[in-house]
Design a protein around this motif. Structure first.
Motif, PDB file in Angstrom:
ATOM      1  N   PRO A  41       0.827  -1.218   0.000  1.00 42.93           N
ATOM      2  CA  PRO A  41       0.000   0.000   0.000  1.00 42.93           C
ATOM      3  C   PRO A  41       0.854   1.259   0.000  1.00 42.93           C
ATOM      4  CG  PRO A  41      -0.806  -1.580   1.614  1.00 42.93           C
ATOM      5  CD  PRO A  41       0.495  -2.112   1.098  1.00 42.93           C
ATOM      6  N   GLY A  42       0.564   2.156  -0.919  1.00 42.77           N
ATOM      7  CA  GLY A  42       1.266   3.423  -0.981  1.00 42.77           C
ATOM      8  C   GLY A  42       2.667   3.366  -1.537  1.00 42.77           C
ATOM      9  N   LYS A  43       3.065   2.219  -2.055  1.00 41.16           N
ATOM     10  CA  LYS A  43       4.425   2.089  -2.580  1.00 41.16           C
ATOM     11  C   LYS A  43       4.400   1.674  -4.039  1.00 41.16           C
ATOM     12  CE  LYS A  43       6.499   0.981   1.885  1.00 41.16           C
ATOM     13  NZ  LYS A  43       7.372   0.034   2.644  1.00 41.16           N
ATOM     14  N   GLU A  44       5.544   1.756  -4.671  1.00 40.38           N
ATOM     15  CA  GLU A  44       5.641   1.391  -6.073  1.00 40.38           C
ATOM     16  C   GLU A  44       5.690  -0.126  -6.245  1.00 40.38           C
ATOM     17  OE1 GLU A  44       7.968   5.351  -7.774  1.00 40.38           O
ATOM     18  OE2 GLU A  44       8.912   3.382  -7.884  1.00 40.38           O
ATOM     19  N   ARG A  45       5.321  -0.535  -7.428  1.00 36.77           N
ATOM     20  CA  ARG A  45       5.385  -1.945  -7.784  1.00 36.77           C
ATOM     21  C   ARG A  45       6.829  -2.316  -8.130  1.00 36.77           C
ATOM     22  NH1 ARG A  45       0.864  -3.458 -12.069  1.00 36.77           N
ATOM     23  NH2 ARG A  45      -0.205  -2.102 -10.571  1.00 36.77           N
ATOM     24  N   ALA A  46       7.291  -3.451  -7.630  1.00 31.13           N
ATOM     25  CA  ALA A  46       8.670  -3.870  -7.885  1.00 31.13           C
ATOM     26  C   ALA A  46       8.723  -5.380  -8.068  1.00 31.13           C
ATOM     27  CB  ALA A  46       9.580  -3.443  -6.736  1.00 31.13           C
ATOM     28  N   ILE A  47       9.651  -5.829  -8.880  1.00 27.64           N
ATOM     29  CA  ILE A  47       9.784  -7.257  -9.143  1.00 27.64           C
ATOM     30  C   ILE A  47      10.369  -7.961  -7.916  1.00 27.64           C
ATOM     31  CG2 ILE A  47      12.088  -7.016 -10.182  1.00 27.64           C
ATOM     32  CD1 ILE A  47      11.204  -9.259 -12.185  1.00 27.64           C
ATOM     33  N   VAL A  48       9.840  -9.130  -7.608  1.00 26.42           N
ATOM     34  CA  VAL A  48      10.402  -9.937  -6.525  1.00 26.42           C
ATOM     35  C   VAL A  48      11.011 -11.240  -7.054  1.00 26.42           C
ATOM     36  CG1 VAL A  48       8.944  -8.991  -4.707  1.00 26.42           C
ATOM     37  CG2 VAL A  48       8.158 -10.981  -5.983  1.00 26.42           C
ATOM     38  N   ALA A  49      10.532 -11.730  -8.201  1.00 24.27           N
ATOM     39  CA  ALA A  49      11.082 -12.953  -8.766  1.00 24.27           C
ATOM     40  C   ALA A  49      10.761 -13.021 -10.252  1.00 24.27           C
ATOM     41  CB  ALA A  49      10.533 -14.190  -8.057  1.00 24.27           C
ATOM     42  N   GLY A  50      11.647 -13.628 -11.018  1.00 21.30           N
ATOM     43  CA  GLY A  50      11.415 -13.771 -12.448  1.00 21.30           C
ATOM     44  C   GLY A  50      12.008 -15.068 -12.955  1.00 21.30           C
ATOM     45  N   THR A  75       2.885 -27.286 -19.021  1.00 20.34           N
ATOM     46  CA  THR A  75       1.682 -28.016 -19.453  1.00 20.34           C
ATOM     47  C   THR A  75       0.411 -27.277 -19.050  1.00 20.34           C
ATOM     48  OG1 THR A  75       1.525 -29.345 -17.439  1.00 20.34           O
ATOM     49  CG2 THR A  75       2.923 -30.188 -19.198  1.00 20.34           C
ATOM     50  N   LYS A  76       0.535 -26.409 -18.056  1.00 21.42           N
ATOM     51  CA  LYS A  76      -0.622 -25.650 -17.576  1.00 21.42           C
ATOM     52  C   LYS A  76      -0.509 -24.161 -17.888  1.00 21.42           C
ATOM     53  CE  LYS A  76      -1.511 -28.840 -13.750  1.00 21.42           C
ATOM     54  NZ  LYS A  76      -1.668 -28.993 -12.278  1.00 21.42           N
ATOM     55  N   ASN A  77       0.548 -23.768 -18.596  1.00 21.84           N
ATOM     56  CA  ASN A  77       0.775 -22.346 -18.895  1.00 21.84           C
ATOM     57  C   ASN A  77       0.745 -21.499 -17.624  1.00 21.84           C
ATOM     58  OD1 ASN A  77       0.933 -22.797 -21.690  1.00 21.84           O
ATOM     59  ND2 ASN A  77      -1.273 -22.587 -21.925  1.00 21.84           N
ATOM     60  N   THR A  78       1.326 -22.027 -16.568  1.00 20.92           N
ATOM     61  CA  THR A  78       1.211 -21.379 -15.257  1.00 20.92           C
ATOM     62  C   THR A  78       2.582 -21.172 -14.624  1.00 20.92           C
ATOM     63  OG1 THR A  78      -0.961 -22.384 -14.907  1.00 20.92           O
ATOM     64  CG2 THR A  78       0.178 -21.560 -12.964  1.00 20.92           C
ATOM     65  N   VAL A  79       2.744 -20.000 -14.041  1.00 20.69           N
ATOM     66  CA  VAL A  79       3.929 -19.671 -13.249  1.00 20.69           C
ATOM     67  C   VAL A  79       3.487 -19.510 -11.802  1.00 20.69           C
ATOM     68  CG1 VAL A  79       5.752 -17.972 -12.843  1.00 20.69           C
ATOM     69  CG2 VAL A  79       5.096 -18.576 -15.189  1.00 20.69           C
ATOM     70  N   TYR A  80       4.235 -20.123 -10.910  1.00 25.23           N
ATOM     71  CA  TYR A  80       3.883 -20.115  -9.494  1.00 25.23           C
ATOM     72  C   TYR A  80       4.888 -19.278  -8.692  1.00 25.23           C
ATOM     73  CZ  TYR A  80       1.185 -24.211 -10.904  1.00 25.23           C
ATOM     74  OH  TYR A  80       0.319 -25.068 -11.537  1.00 25.23           O
ATOM     75  N   LEU A  81       4.421 -18.761  -7.577  1.00 25.11           N
ATOM     76  CA  LEU A  81       5.304 -18.134  -6.605  1.00 25.11           C
ATOM     77  C   LEU A  81       4.965 -18.720  -5.240  1.00 25.11           C
ATOM     78  CD1 LEU A  81       7.556 -16.013  -6.187  1.00 25.11           C
ATOM     79  CD2 LEU A  81       5.750 -14.426  -5.459  1.00 25.11           C
ATOM     80  N   LYS A  82       5.854 -19.557  -4.722  1.00 25.50           N
ATOM     81  CA  LYS A  82       5.680 -20.104  -3.380  1.00 25.50           C
ATOM     82  C   LYS A  82       6.350 -19.169  -2.402  1.00 25.50           C
ATOM     83  CE  LYS A  82       4.563 -23.104  -0.210  1.00 25.50           C
ATOM     84  NZ  LYS A  82       5.589 -23.938   0.326  1.00 25.50           N
ATOM     85  N   MET A  83       5.590 -18.679  -1.464  1.00 24.63           N
ATOM     86  CA  MET A  83       6.095 -17.721  -0.491  1.00 24.63           C
ATOM     87  C   MET A  83       6.089 -18.370   0.889  1.00 24.63           C
ATOM     88  SD  MET A  83       4.226 -14.248  -1.823  1.00 24.63           S
ATOM     89  CE  MET A  83       2.591 -14.777  -1.296  1.00 24.63           C
ATOM     90  N   ASP A  84       7.233 -18.543   1.466  1.00 26.64           N
ATOM     91  CA  ASP A  84       7.385 -19.117   2.801  1.00 26.64           C
ATOM     92  C   ASP A  84       7.946 -18.069   3.754  1.00 26.64           C
ATOM     93  OD1 ASP A  84       8.534 -22.027   1.115  1.00 26.64           O
ATOM     94  OD2 ASP A  84       6.599 -21.822   2.131  1.00 26.64           O
ATOM     95  N   SER A  85       7.761 -18.324   5.046  1.00 33.98           N
ATOM     96  CA  SER A  85       8.302 -17.431   6.079  1.00 33.98           C
ATOM     97  C   SER A  85       7.924 -15.976   5.804  1.00 33.98           C
ATOM     98  CB  SER A  85       9.833 -17.567   6.145  1.00 33.98           C
ATOM     99  OG  SER A  85      10.218 -18.893   6.402  1.00 33.98           O
ATOM    100  N   LEU A  86       6.661 -15.773   5.524  1.00 34.17           N
ATOM    101  CA  LEU A  86       6.209 -14.401   5.257  1.00 34.17           C
ATOM    102  C   LEU A  86       6.407 -13.543   6.500  1.00 34.17           C
ATOM    103  CD1 LEU A  86       3.087 -15.221   3.124  1.00 34.17           C
ATOM    104  CD2 LEU A  86       4.994 -13.779   2.410  1.00 34.17           C
ATOM    105  N   LYS A  87       6.787 -12.311   6.260  1.00 36.43           N
ATOM    106  CA  LYS A  87       7.130 -11.417   7.362  1.00 36.43           C
ATOM    107  C   LYS A  87       5.947 -10.525   7.725  1.00 36.43           C
ATOM    108  CE  LYS A  87      12.030 -11.224   6.095  1.00 36.43           C
ATOM    109  NZ  LYS A  87      13.158 -10.340   5.747  1.00 36.43           N
ATOM    110  N   HIS A  88       6.021  -9.939   8.918  1.00 31.19           N
ATOM    111  CA  HIS A  88       5.063  -8.896   9.283  1.00 31.19           C
ATOM    112  C   HIS A  88       5.121  -7.803   8.234  1.00 31.19           C
ATOM    113  CE1 HIS A  88       3.730 -10.263  13.180  1.00 31.19           C
ATOM    114  NE2 HIS A  88       4.965 -10.549  13.525  1.00 31.19           N
ATOM    115  N   GLY A  89       3.972  -7.256   7.919  1.00 26.07           N
ATOM    116  CA  GLY A  89       3.951  -6.213   6.914  1.00 26.07           C
ATOM    117  C   GLY A  89       3.975  -6.738   5.493  1.00 26.07           C
TER     118      GLY A  89
END
Length: 119
Positions: A41-50, A75-89
């Motif tokens: 919220p209130g911040k710019e969009r930035a890449i985290v993984a590619g 086979t599913k035309n799908t890209v996943y992002l597994k996010m572990d150990s999510l932080k506060h905020g």
């Protein structure tokens, strides 16, 4: 433009995990891969993984290295992002987009998926 559809967001507590999905119907000419971008919220969009379409190296932002994993199921035309150990905020909208070699995104985005820190 190639449609992108994100899903998988939701409420998560600090330390928890989520897996996001992005269905990408095809490759835009000149793009290098598909990336996940985060916009708090209130911040710019930035890449985290590619992930490249073919060969090359997977990219992770320093802030997510060791915690996030990007992968692709052709086979599913799908890209996943597994996010572990999510932080506060961790609250943010996550978008996927095709990107160019310099990690800059195309101008075409999906609707995004909301991740909310419920701690």
């Amino acid at each position: 433009q190639v449609p992108l559809v994100e899903s998988g967001g939701g409420l998560v507590q600090a330390g928890g995990s989520l897996r996001l999905s992005c269905v990408v119907s095809g490759r835009t000419f000149g793009t290098y891969g598909v990336g996940w971008f985060r916009q708090p919220p209130g911040k710019e969009r930035a890449i985290v993984a590619g992930i490249p379409w073919t060969g090359g190296s997977i990219y992770y932002a320093d802030s997510v290295k060791g915690r996030f994993t990007i992968s692709r199921d052709n086979t599913k035309n799908t890209v996943y992002l597994k996010m572990d150990s999510l932080k506060h905020g961790a609250t943010a909208v996550y978008y996927c987009s095709q990107y160019y070699r310099e990690l800059s995104p195309t101008s075409f985005w999906g609707q995004g998926t909301q991740v909310t820190d419920s701690s």
